[in-house]
Each structure stands twice: as structure tokens, then as C-alpha cells.
Design an enzyme around this catalytic site. Structure first.
Site, short mmCIF file in Angstrom:
data_model
loop_
_atom_site.label_atom_id
_atom_site.label_comp_id
_atom_site.label_asym_id
_atom_site.label_seq_id
_atom_site.Cartn_x
_atom_site.Cartn_y
_atom_site.Cartn_z
N HIS A 117 3.69 1.76 -1.70
CA HIS A 117 3.98 2.04 -3.11
C HIS A 117 2.72 2.53 -3.83
O HIS A 117 2.76 3.46 -4.62
CB HIS A 117 4.42 0.76 -3.85
CG HIS A 117 5.70 0.16 -3.36
ND1 HIS A 117 5.76 -1.05 -2.74
CD2 HIS A 117 6.98 0.61 -3.43
CE1 HIS A 117 7.02 -1.35 -2.45
NE2 HIS A 117 7.78 -0.35 -2.85
N SER A 159 6.74 -2.32 4.22
CA SER A 159 8.01 -2.55 3.54
C SER A 159 7.92 -3.89 2.83
O SER A 159 7.31 -4.84 3.37
CB SER A 159 9.14 -2.61 4.58
OG SER A 159 10.29 -3.20 4.02
N GLY A 175 8.78 7.58 -1.19
CA GLY A 175 8.14 7.49 0.13
C GLY A 175 9.07 7.99 1.23
O GLY A 175 10.29 7.79 1.17
N GLN A 176 8.47 8.58 2.24
CA GLN A 176 9.25 9.13 3.37
C GLN A 176 9.89 8.02 4.21
O GLN A 176 10.77 8.28 5.03
CB GLN A 176 8.34 9.98 4.26
CG GLN A 176 9.09 10.79 5.31
CD GLN A 176 8.26 11.03 6.55
OE1 GLN A 176 7.13 11.50 6.46
NE2 GLN A 176 8.80 10.68 7.73
N GLU A 229 0.82 -1.22 0.00
CA GLU A 229 0.00 0.00 0.00
C GLU A 229 0.85 1.27 0.00
O GLU A 229 0.41 2.31 -0.48
CB GLU A 229 -0.96 0.01 1.19
CG GLU A 229 -2.15 -0.93 1.04
CD GLU A 229 -2.99 -0.66 -0.21
OE1 GLU A 229 -3.17 0.53 -0.59
OE2 GLU A 229 -3.45 -1.63 -0.84
N ARG A 263 10.23 -5.85 2.61
CA ARG A 263 11.01 -6.78 3.43
C ARG A 263 10.20 -7.35 4.60
O ARG A 263 10.63 -8.32 5.21
CB ARG A 263 12.29 -6.12 3.95
CG ARG A 263 13.31 -5.88 2.83
CD ARG A 263 14.67 -5.46 3.39
NE ARG A 263 15.70 -5.48 2.36
CZ ARG A 263 16.10 -4.43 1.66
NH1 ARG A 263 15.55 -3.25 1.87
NH2 ARG A 263 17.04 -4.56 0.73
#
Ligand code: PAF
Length: 281
Positions: free
Chosen positions: A37, A185, A147-148, A35, A187
Site C-alpha cells: 500500500h 497482503s 496494486g497489481q 509496504e 491477510r
């Protein structure tokens, strides 16, 4: 939506879009989209006539022993998600298409890349800047979206754009979190349920720091120490860094004031995760 695998085809297609006066938005990703991205793709959709999402697990930004080989990949799922979020083009080149054999030119930067993730992952930002520059040259976007969550990456790319005169506007979007606070993430897919629960220590520690600052604490080292203590108290967490820094220069802050970035990185089991908060104090 079109899936394109070669630079030549993408260039031809975008030349036509540009000739018709269409604004182009680029969302660079390494795929396995979540979400976070998709929030970038949706923002790009609102602000551009043509939206390109690049999906490329970039080998030059991974160090030796890092997870380049195992990085999660699922192009079919990603293209479906891009289409739903409103992308027009997915650009998903193979490594051989993206990098010429024996590529010898790279983009690098002084200072800003020596700290935080740059200190733990030597060469990482050189790889990021190189691939992002290549994407900017291939796509020639009007706007590019980041993204921050990778706050240092956004800063580095903004500085690169300024210093090297890239004609593109960098748009930064907030971190998207799971309902329990974990920063999204790709990951996170590596985490087993126990690690997934342990990973919450990062967002909890940052949340606690925000509260202490709101309650009046202004000493950077005290806040940093407190976060480190909390993360280290989680048996599955191996702390890499906690930094309380100026959000524009990444210089450590003795006194918390102005634009402040509090960034953390830690391994949860064998998965390296990062998170941060930004505050105006
Ligand atoms: O943030 C990422 O996913 C990557 O670093 C990027 C910007 C796509 C470059 O490979």
C-alpha cells in the site's frame, strides 16, 4: 496530515484544493497497510499535489461466510504509516457514512467479473466497483492507484472507468513481496508461522512457471497443470484456481504469447491468498 471521517468535510476540503489548481491522487485501501500500500502512497506523492488515502473495509465486497468481521483493522497505525509515506488526507468513514440506509444502486459488469476471483467470490466485484465509484465521485481524483496483486481488480476498474466515462487515470503499481517472495497482503496477518512457511508455495510455483516459459514452454495447460500440481503438493494449501490467461481479456491461453497473466488463488489453512505474475512473451 488530516484524518477525515465524513464525505461533506472531505468534499469541502478538496473543493478548495481543486480551486487552487492542485492535482489529486487517490489511493483506495481497506487499511491494515503494508509496504505494498505504501508504495502506492509514495507513487501518488510523486505525481500529485494532494494525496488522499481512503481506509474503508467495504462490507459489500465480502460474501457470506467471508472475513468481513475479522478483517484486520488498526486505524492509528495506518494513519501513522500514511503520514510517513507522505499522504495529506486519510479518509476513514464508518459504514453508515459511506452507504445510505437501504442503498439500492450498484455498479456491475459483464464477463470480466465472471472468471478467476469473480467465479469464486460471486458479488465481490460488484461491491468493489460500487465502492470505488463512490470514492471517485466523492474525491474526484485526477489519478487513482491500485496494486497489481489484485490484477483482475485493476482490469475491472480500468474497464469500468472506460465504459462509464470516469474522468480519472488509473495507475497500476507492481506487487511488493517479502524478502522470501510472499506477496504482501493484509491477510498475511492471519497466518501462523507454519502457514506462513506453507504460503510460499504460491510464489515458488509462479516463479517456477516463469522459468519454464523462459526456457521455451508455450503450452498454457501444461504450465497451469504444473502450478496446480506444486500447490496441491503442499498439505496446508487448498487450491482455488490457477489461470493462464490473456492479461487484457482474462481469456484462457492455449498458447502462451503476448501479454500473459498467470494468476493463482488458494486457501492456506483458512486464509484465502492470491498471487500472480505478468509476462510479455
Ligand atoms: O483492493 C482493495 O483493498 C479493495 O478492493 C478496494 C479497492 C480498496 C475497494 O474496497
Amino acid at each position: 496530515m488530516k484524518l477525515i471521517k465524513t464525505k461533506a468535510e472531505l468534499r469541502d476540503m478538496l473543493k478548495e484544493e481543486r480551486r487552487r489548481g492542485k492535482g489529486i491522487g487517490l489511493v483506495p485501501t481497506m487499511g491494515y497497510l503494508h509496504e505494498g500500500h505504501l508504495s502506492l502512497v509514495k507513487k501518488a506523492r510523486q505525481e500529485n499535489e494532494t494525496v488522499v488515502v481512503s481506509i474503508f473495509v467495504n462490507p459489500t465486497q465480502f460474501g457470506e461466510g467471508e472475513d468481513y468481521g475479522t478483517y484486520p483493522r488498526d486505524l492509528n497505525q495506518d494513519t501513522d504509516r500514511c503520514e510517513e509515506a507522505g499522504a495529506d488526507i486519510v479518509f476513514a468513514p464508518e459504514v453508515e457514512e459511506m452507504y445510505a440506509q437501504k442503498s439500492a444502486a450498484f455498479v456491475d459488469m459483464d464477463r470480466l467479473t465472471d472468471r478467476l476471483c469473480g467465479a469464486s467470490r460471486p458479488g465481490h466485484f460488484r461491491g468493489v466497483m460500487t465502492v470505488v465509484s463512490k470514492l471517485f465521485n466523492i474525491v474526484r481524483p485526477d489519478r487513482a492507484y491500485f496494486g497489481q496483486k489484485d490484477a483482475q481488480q485493476v482490469l475491472v476498474i480500468k474497464r469500468m472507468v472506460r465504459d462509464l466515462d470516469f474522468d480519472v487515470q488509473i495507475v497500476e503499481a507492481p506487487i511488493v513481496r517479502e524478502a522470501d517472495g510472499l506477496a504482501m497482503s493484509s491477510r498475511n496477518a492471519y497466518l501462523n508461522p507454519t502457514e506462513r512457511a506453507a504460503a510460499l508455495v504460491l510464489s515458488r510455483a509462479l516463479c517456477g512457471a516463469r522459468q519454464r516459459i523462459e526456457d521455451g514452454e508455450r503450452r498454457g495447460d501444461v504450465i497451469g497443470f504444473d502450478i496446480a500440481r506444486q500447490i496441491s503438493s503442499e498439505p496446508l494449501a487448498d487450491l482455488d484456481y490457477v489461470e493462464v490467461v490473456d492479461a487484457k481479456t482474462l481469456e484462457p491461453l492455449r498458447e502462451i504469447r503476448g501479454s500473459v497473466l498467470i494468476a493463482v488463488a488458494a486457501r492456506i489453512g483458512s486464509t484465502r491468498l492470491i498471487d500472480n505474475i505478468k509476462l510479455e512473451v
